[in-house]
Design an enzyme around this catalytic site. Sequence first.
Site, PDB file in Angstrom:
ATOM      1  N   ASP A 524     -55.564  30.900  29.663  1.00 37.03           N
ATOM      2  CA  ASP A 524     -55.847  29.876  28.670  1.00 37.03           C
ATOM      3  C   ASP A 524     -57.081  29.070  29.064  1.00 37.03           C
ATOM      4  OD1 ASP A 524     -54.207  28.728  30.857  1.00 37.03           O
ATOM      5  OD2 ASP A 524     -54.688  26.883  29.799  1.00 37.03           O
ATOM      6  N   GLU A 525     -57.609  28.349  28.105  1.00 36.85           N
ATOM      7  CA  GLU A 525     -58.625  27.314  28.328  1.00 36.85           C
ATOM      8  C   GLU A 525     -59.753  27.767  29.256  1.00 36.85           C
ATOM      9  OE1 GLU A 525     -56.120  23.212  27.572  1.00 36.85           O
ATOM     10  OE2 GLU A 525     -56.484  23.815  29.631  1.00 36.85           O
TER      11      GLU A 525
END
Length: 838
Positions: A524-525
Amino acid sequence: MPHTSHSLKSLLAATLLSATALMPARAAIAAPAVASFADQLGYKLTVVPNATQDGFNTRLDLTVPRSGAPTGAWALYFGSVSPVEPVGDSVFDLTHINGDNYKLTPKSGTTLKPGETYSLTWAGHAASEYLAMPNAYIVADGATPATITASRTQFDPVTGLESLPFVTPITDEATTRKGPNDATQWLTPERAFIQNASRQVAQTKPDIIILPTPVSAKHLGGQALNLTTGIAVKLNGLAISDIKAALDASRLKLSSNGVPVEITIGAGQPESYHLLAQDGKITITAADAAGAAYAIESLSQQAAFEHNHLKPIEISDAPRFGFRGLHIDIARNFHSKAFILNTIDQMAEYKLNRLHLHLGDDEGWRLAIGALPELTEIGSHRCHDLKEDTCLLPQLGAGPQGSKIVDGYLSRADYIEIVKATAARHIEVIPSFDMPGHSRAAVRSMEARYRRLMAEGKPDAANEFRLQDPEDKTVYDSIQHYNDNTLNVCIPSTYHFIETVIDDIKAMHDEAGVPLKIYHIGADETAGAWTDSPACQALVKAKGLDPQHMTPYFITQVSQMLGRKGIEPAGWSDGMGHVKPEDMPKQVQSNSWGGLFGGGVAEAYAQANRGWDIVMSTPEVLYLDMPYAPDPKERGMDWASRGTDLFKVFAFMPENLAANASVMTDIQAHGQTIADTEPLEAGRKITGMQGQLWSEGVRADSIADYMFYPRVLALAERAWHTGAWEPAYVPGKSYSYGDRQVDGHALLADWQNFNDRLTPRLAELDREQVAYRLPPPGARVTGGIFEANLAYGDLRIQYRLKGGKWLTYRDAVEVRGPVEARSVAPSGKRFSRIVTVK
């Protein structure tokens, strides 16, 4: 990580200083002078109106001791999870080091006068007094860095709660609003009294108190079973080791003269059981060993409630979801093995069966890997070493020498012990090291390894596990404001590193006798890394890849690696959503952390339609690092929710996601409509729920307890039991706040039933020394009459005229002047925070 999805863009250039460039070359300052200055320096953070009076800023006030400031070059390091963008004039120069670490130095030619206060003001502010980072420190050439005494944390001896005395109390409600459209109101005692009363319905208290709620349970006629003499267990199709942990945790003692209990493994839904206690004996039929253990847990709860004189009872039970999880972040701030083992006991009590251990992130690597000792030698410790040869830079208020709160890791033996303990309780461990972003601890540890081996003249060994392309000139800023936290996904050494880690963890599981079934990639991210990496440019050209979609390439490569090892890949939904399903293994888990009001419903259902295992990890409800209530005295990150109370978790509808709009407002307290724009296809479904605890602001095991409990009990209730009030999923159906498509009366009746069964569970948590949150009373004074109530738990309430003696509240009482109130734990040894009404 999926805990800070708010889009913040740092307006400061990130500058990583070398150790030799700490400050201008001047005469060294004597160590006693630095220590004395840090001990006496005034340090205060205050939220203040900005110049245009249409918002608020944060001001840091530094008061110089009467003895004066050091005469040589020195610097002050402090932490802030939000970007520090100065406004107005200051006598200090500000440098962003990395992440939440900032440096202040007096401007050239500045002389700080004894007794004077100097300030730095920056744009933005926090809605809670607990979002500030503690343990700022002073650094000077030739002296040991010293923590500023005034910036340290304290713990209240009465409540046991942490306090940050350097933060000026927030007393103006307007201070905490996030923009002109924010309708959030503090949950003052007066508002809490009304809210608590609105959720209470009159009904008979239940005589069956098992949590989570069984599918069906009823008392039968006949004579009670006397369990005070114990139970005599006979097993068919399972071993005593399968239920030993459940028996040990119960208050039921084994005795050849006890009540006969026969347990048989038969057919049925996984983890299901049937229990019949009547005519002086107990028979249990379970689908598997887990079901048998859960039957023991239920029997233990009910028997304890009935003081071991058990009324005849019949229970038929099975779980709603096969995946009922709890996530603990020990990467940001370490949490002890003892805390993890105690959490496992609580999970077993409430029939949770997945422990997601977040072991690596930007701020820490927390598991020993035999071939790579630098990961824990450096990555598990924080100190003021700007080159990071011996530790990681202080982050999240770690201070210059680290501490037992932020430092630490699980040894191989520790991890194997945890895996064995979970397996004995029918819980599966899911290890996680977030990659390719959120990987700074790994990156910096491997860079320290590289420098050491290069100095030893071993270039091949030095490059074997390197995670960065040395020619990469990409400039990026991650969501937590790091400029060096992302693995390079285009170099073979990255995948060699990952496979080495996975193989070592797999070997630990094998040694524990518990195969590794799921590994969580993270995914993620990821910041905009690699664009100027020659290695990536070459790979893109050679394989015809899209340079903007290298994260999916990485996820696919690692997932295929896991698939070849017979391990199911898991990851957070934002990263997993960009891969091509046809390139992934057949079985994939996605933790859905999209916001309910921000496209998360469509994302969850779209990924379920791929045939994946979808585990709801919805941040507005299931991120247990969010505050219980919108109040500056409540701790917690608040980017996803200003208040996640026990009722909100209880009322969550994990299979009919759009329906949550009927009973829940958005982060600014506005009702919204959620349209089911990506309906579930026939045969597709949500497969689980997981509660998350991220640890940026969780600096002690007791704080972790406070954030977890009692919300974990509501999580367990929803993951195991479907509320009769939950509307059935209808593809394409929309819901709006207050539309009454959820039966409010049935919801409140079920909530009251849950609440009544909660009280004995709180007493049990007390006995097990779990520092759960005690609810501050709702309270009001009307016409000189004081009234009080509680959000949950049939606990005692105490009150006093301000400064007077504590009295037990029994009913409305006449008072004069301000009144303080608190709730009391069943043990009588712990108290909630104090609230005041006038």
